[in-house]
Design an enzyme around this catalytic site. Structure first.
Site, PDB file in Angstrom:
ATOM      1  CG  ASN A   7      -1.050 -21.057 -11.667  1.00 48.16           C
ATOM      2  OD1 ASN A   7      -1.060 -21.089 -12.897  1.00 48.16           O
ATOM      3  ND2 ASN A   7      -0.273 -20.225 -10.972  1.00 48.16           N
ATOM      4  CD1 TRP A   8      -3.418 -27.017 -14.089  1.00 49.28           C
ATOM      5  CD2 TRP A   8      -4.177 -27.131 -16.199  1.00 49.28           C
ATOM      6  NE1 TRP A   8      -4.510 -27.863 -14.100  1.00 49.28           N
ATOM      7  CE2 TRP A   8      -4.994 -27.951 -15.378  1.00 49.28           C
ATOM      8  CE3 TRP A   8      -4.467 -27.044 -17.559  1.00 49.28           C
ATOM      9  CZ2 TRP A   8      -6.083 -28.673 -15.890  1.00 49.28           C
ATOM     10  CZ3 TRP A   8      -5.553 -27.771 -18.069  1.00 49.28           C
ATOM     11  CH2 TRP A   8      -6.343 -28.582 -17.239  1.00 49.28           C
ATOM     12  CE  LYS A   9       2.729 -22.028 -10.623  1.00 48.55           C
ATOM     13  NZ  LYS A   9       3.780 -21.878  -9.631  1.00 48.55           N
ATOM     14  CG  HIS A  94       1.447 -16.257 -10.036  1.00 44.38           C
ATOM     15  ND1 HIS A  94       2.784 -16.581  -9.973  1.00 44.38           N
ATOM     16  CD2 HIS A  94       0.781 -17.270  -9.445  1.00 44.38           C
ATOM     17  CE1 HIS A  94       2.901 -17.763  -9.366  1.00 44.38           C
ATOM     18  NE2 HIS A  94       1.711 -18.201  -9.038  1.00 44.38           N
ATOM     19  CD  GLU A 164      -0.239 -18.297  -5.243  1.00 45.14           C
ATOM     20  OE1 GLU A 164      -0.525 -19.493  -5.308  1.00 45.14           O
ATOM     21  OE2 GLU A 164       0.176 -17.647  -6.203  1.00 45.14           O
ATOM     22  N   GLY A 170       6.254 -23.519  -5.041  1.00 42.05           N
ATOM     23  CA  GLY A 170       7.066 -24.513  -5.742  1.00 42.05           C
ATOM     24  C   GLY A 170       8.276 -24.993  -4.959  1.00 42.05           C
ATOM     25  CB  SER A 206       4.446 -25.888  -1.069  1.00 43.14           C
ATOM     26  OG  SER A 206       5.575 -25.460  -1.818  1.00 43.14           O
ATOM     27  N   GLY A 228       1.972 -26.971  -8.584  1.00 42.19           N
ATOM     28  CA  GLY A 228       2.547 -28.282  -8.896  1.00 42.19           C
ATOM     29  C   GLY A 228       1.588 -29.451  -8.692  1.00 42.19           C
TER      30      GLY A 228
HETATM   31  P1  PGA Z   1       2.811 -24.379  -6.025  1.00 41.56           P
HETATM   32  O1  PGA Z   1       2.361 -23.062  -6.854  1.00 41.56           O
HETATM   33  O2  PGA Z   1       1.536 -25.034  -5.536  1.00 41.56           O
HETATM   34  O3  PGA Z   1       3.546 -25.223  -7.031  1.00 41.56           O
HETATM   35  O4  PGA Z   1       3.656 -23.916  -4.903  1.00 41.56           O
HETATM   36  C1  PGA Z   1       1.297 -22.257  -6.443  1.00 41.56           C
HETATM   37  C2  PGA Z   1       1.154 -21.081  -7.356  1.00 41.56           C
HETATM   38  O5  PGA Z   1       2.164 -20.572  -7.853  1.00 41.56           O
HETATM   39  O6  PGA Z   1       0.034 -20.614  -7.620  1.00 41.56           O
END
Ligand code: PGA
Length: 249
Positions: A7-9, A94, A164, A170, A206, A228
């Site tokens: 997930n590159w957001k 999400h 999640e 994050g 994470s 991330g």
């Molecule tokens: P993260 O994000 O790996 O940075 O915790 C995961 C996500 O939001 O899909």
């Protein structure tokens, strides 16, 4: 097979995204035979990243889609547009959409309908906040979030759900193995009861090169959704390699 979804957001400007997609393809040609790799990119990047990944095992997903198919809805991007641009998947619900854009079940139900009509594979994201966990509400919250899955779908498809926990996204604080197993079993049992389907359940929050082995080894974990650590090859590749290693056995 264990899946690895990125997930590159709202990151990676276009030239970097395209270069990174190429590098990812080059680095995972062997691994991609044993794991399913999907990159969820921003709407403007679906077309160029799909072009780079065409005829490869890597697939592209959208991070969201509109609840509308077409019309006077300025700024929206429909599921059909995502699909036409090259997406095969779409993330729905999400926690960042829920938190910053106020998305709730009524809206997500419509998005789910549009995604299915457009032939996209939805990945429904669910998870509790820390306050909800402390209040003992994990199952209640997740049951409600799962309620948008169409119920008359016996045998039709495998639903994909990403668990999640909001407090793990994050933050560098991943859920413990026991917490992940408990919620994944709950999700699988719940969906099996309601629709007769065996869902694919991914863990996100994470995930990193450090914890990937322990998390991917869990039986109830069908893959991971990585934020991330998916933004750089040096942190994403070890996660892909571990999933592929498990897929070979
Ligand atoms: P993260 O994000 O790996 O940075 O915790 C995961 C996500 O939001 O899909």
């Amino acid at each position: 097979m264990k899946r690895v979804y990125a997930n590159w957001k709202l990151n990676l400007p276009l030239p970097e995204a395209v270069e990174y997609a190429k590098a990812l393809f080059n680095a995972t040609q062997e691994e991609a035979r044993y794991t399913e790799i999907v990159v969820f990119v921003s709407h403007s990047q679906i077309f160029p990243v799909s072009a780079v990944l065409q005829n490869t095992f890597l697939q592209v997903g959208a991070q969201d889609c509109s609840q509308f198919d077409k019309g006077a809805y300025t700024g929206e991007v429909s599921a059909r547009m995502c699909s036409a641009a090259g997406a095969a998947f779409v993330l729905l619900g999400h926690s960042e959409r829920r938190r910053f854009f106020g998305e709730k079940e009524d809206l997500l139900r419509l998005k789910m309908e549009r995604a299915l009509e457009a032939g996209l594979q939805p990945v429904l994201c669910v998870g509790e906040t820390l306050e909800e966990r402390k209040a003992g509400l994990v199952e209640t919250i997740i049951q409600n979030q799962l309620s948008i899955l169409p119920q008359n779908s016996i045998g039709a498809r495998s639903w994909i759900v990403a668990y999640e926990p909001v407090w793990a996204i994050g933050t560098g604080m991943n859920a413990s193995e026991e917490q992940i197993e408990a919620v994944h079993h709950f999700i699988k049992d719940r969906i099996a009861q309601v629709s007769g389907n065996t869902p694919i359940v991914l863990y996100g929050g994470s995930v990193s090169p450090e914890n990937r082995t322990a998390i991917l080894a869990l039986d109830s974990v069908d893959g991971v959704l990585v934020g991330g650590a998916s933004l750089q090859l040096e942190t994403f590749l070890p996660i892909v390699q571990e999933a592929a290693r498990l897929g070979k056995h």
